[in-house]
Design a protein around this motif. Sequence first.
Motif, PDB file in Angstrom:
ATOM      1  N   ARG A  49       0.840  -1.274   0.062  1.00  0.00           N
ATOM      2  CA  ARG A  49       0.178  -0.105  -0.130  1.00  0.00           C
ATOM      3  C   ARG A  49       0.921   1.205  -0.110  1.00  0.00           C
ATOM      4  O   ARG A  49       1.331   1.570   1.001  1.00  0.00           O
ATOM      5  N   VAL A  50       1.092   1.908  -1.218  1.00  0.00           N
ATOM      6  CA  VAL A  50       2.061   2.928  -1.231  1.00  0.00           C
ATOM      7  C   VAL A  50       1.366   4.383  -1.883  1.00  0.00           C
ATOM      8  O   VAL A  50       0.684   4.219  -2.908  1.00  0.00           O
ATOM      9  N   SER A  51       1.520   5.306  -1.135  1.00  0.00           N
ATOM     10  CA  SER A  51       0.901   6.487  -1.264  1.00  0.00           C
ATOM     11  C   SER A  51       1.588   7.134  -2.465  1.00  0.00           C
ATOM     12  O   SER A  51       2.644   7.077  -2.870  1.00  0.00           O
ATOM     13  N   ARG A  52       0.818   8.302  -3.176  1.00  0.00           N
ATOM     14  CA  ARG A  52       1.474   9.179  -3.922  1.00  0.00           C
ATOM     15  C   ARG A  52       3.002   9.933  -3.473  1.00  0.00           C
ATOM     16  O   ARG A  52       3.827   9.996  -4.298  1.00  0.00           O
ATOM     17  N   GLN A  54       5.094   9.016  -1.034  1.00  0.00           N
ATOM     18  CA  GLN A  54       5.704   8.067  -1.020  1.00  0.00           C
ATOM     19  C   GLN A  54       6.692   7.623  -2.169  1.00  0.00           C
ATOM     20  O   GLN A  54       7.763   7.377  -2.225  1.00  0.00           O
ATOM     21  N   LEU A  55       5.651   7.341  -3.133  1.00  0.00           N
ATOM     22  CA  LEU A  55       6.353   7.082  -4.603  1.00  0.00           C
ATOM     23  C   LEU A  55       7.154   8.166  -5.165  1.00  0.00           C
ATOM     24  O   LEU A  55       8.225   7.739  -5.690  1.00  0.00           O
ATOM     25  N   ILE A  56       6.692   9.455  -5.121  1.00  0.00           N
ATOM     26  CA  ILE A  56       7.611  10.611  -5.400  1.00  0.00           C
ATOM     27  C   ILE A  56       8.908  10.563  -4.750  1.00  0.00           C
ATOM     28  O   ILE A  56       9.959  10.718  -5.451  1.00  0.00           O
ATOM     29  N   VAL A  57       8.836  10.500  -3.285  1.00  0.00           N
ATOM     30  CA  VAL A  57      10.161  10.405  -2.643  1.00  0.00           C
ATOM     31  C   VAL A  57      11.198   9.135  -3.073  1.00  0.00           C
ATOM     32  O   VAL A  57      12.319   9.479  -3.231  1.00  0.00           O
ATOM     33  N   ALA A  58      10.506   8.316  -3.254  1.00  0.00           N
ATOM     34  CA  ALA A  58      11.303   7.150  -3.572  1.00  0.00           C
ATOM     35  C   ALA A  58      12.176   7.385  -5.013  1.00  0.00           C
ATOM     36  O   ALA A  58      13.167   6.862  -5.243  1.00  0.00           O
ATOM     37  N   VAL A  59      11.324   7.727  -5.939  1.00  0.00           N
ATOM     38  CA  VAL A  59      11.842   8.145  -7.165  1.00  0.00           C
ATOM     39  C   VAL A  59      12.805   9.189  -6.956  1.00  0.00           C
ATOM     40  O   VAL A  59      14.060   9.059  -7.797  1.00  0.00           O
TER      41      VAL A  59
END
Length: 273
Positions: A49-52, A54-59
């Motif tokens: 369950r990944v939020s938007r 968290q996804l941007i920070v990971a990228v």
Amino acid sequence: MSDDDTPRNEMPANEMPANEPPVSGEPAVGEKQELTGRQRLAAGLWPPRVSRAQLIVAVLLFVLGLGLAIQVRSTSDNSALRGARQEDLVRILDELDDRTQRLEDEKTRLGTQRSELETSSDQAEEARKQTQEKERQLGILAGTVAAEGPGITLTISDGAGAVESDMLLDAIQELRAAGAEAIQVNEVRVVADSYFSGGDGSIEIDGTKVTAPYVFKVIGKPEDLEPALNIPGGVVQTLEKEQATASVARSQKIVVDALRPAKRPDYAQSSSQ
């Protein structure tokens, strides 16, 4: 025994009454099975369950890490000193020290030249200003340049024509003694070698005829010039005895704009080397 003889109260081995309790260790039908800790952990991790955000920070972190890795690798691969011997490194450091010293010496030399040029330029500029000021002062005294400043205006009216050239010359002498710096009579500039001639209403200054009223424009200190003309037995009283009238007016701006042509000496030369 025949099939008809089988007792009716017996059931097949693979059948079990519904109301009998379950075998120990097996969940009952309709009851929720309790999960173990490992099963709960697996259920919490998958599906993810990944939020938007968290996804941007990971990228962004991935891109940053990739850039740092590329830079470090490029620096390591392109370094000219990588794997150099100790003797080579010492020689390179010595060369750098020598080059730094040469640059410092060049900087000092250029700074000294700049200071000399600035001093020379300042001296030349100051000498030029002093020369221009001296030229202006000499031009005022020689009558070749116009002048303005505080002073007085002396007006001599001569209805009877009794004023002589020597009377005007006496007025000039009194004004010079009182500190006059520039004098103009009508349209004639009066300087050190000016001369007055004639009389009986026909007076010439340096060969130029002047007629009454005689207007003297004089630059100097008004507080010194006016009393010099009004002293007992002075210019004003002498003119009044000759049936002429003289009036003196002070002013903070007198303009002497009559000019004399500059004369080049025929024989005199400068003695300065």
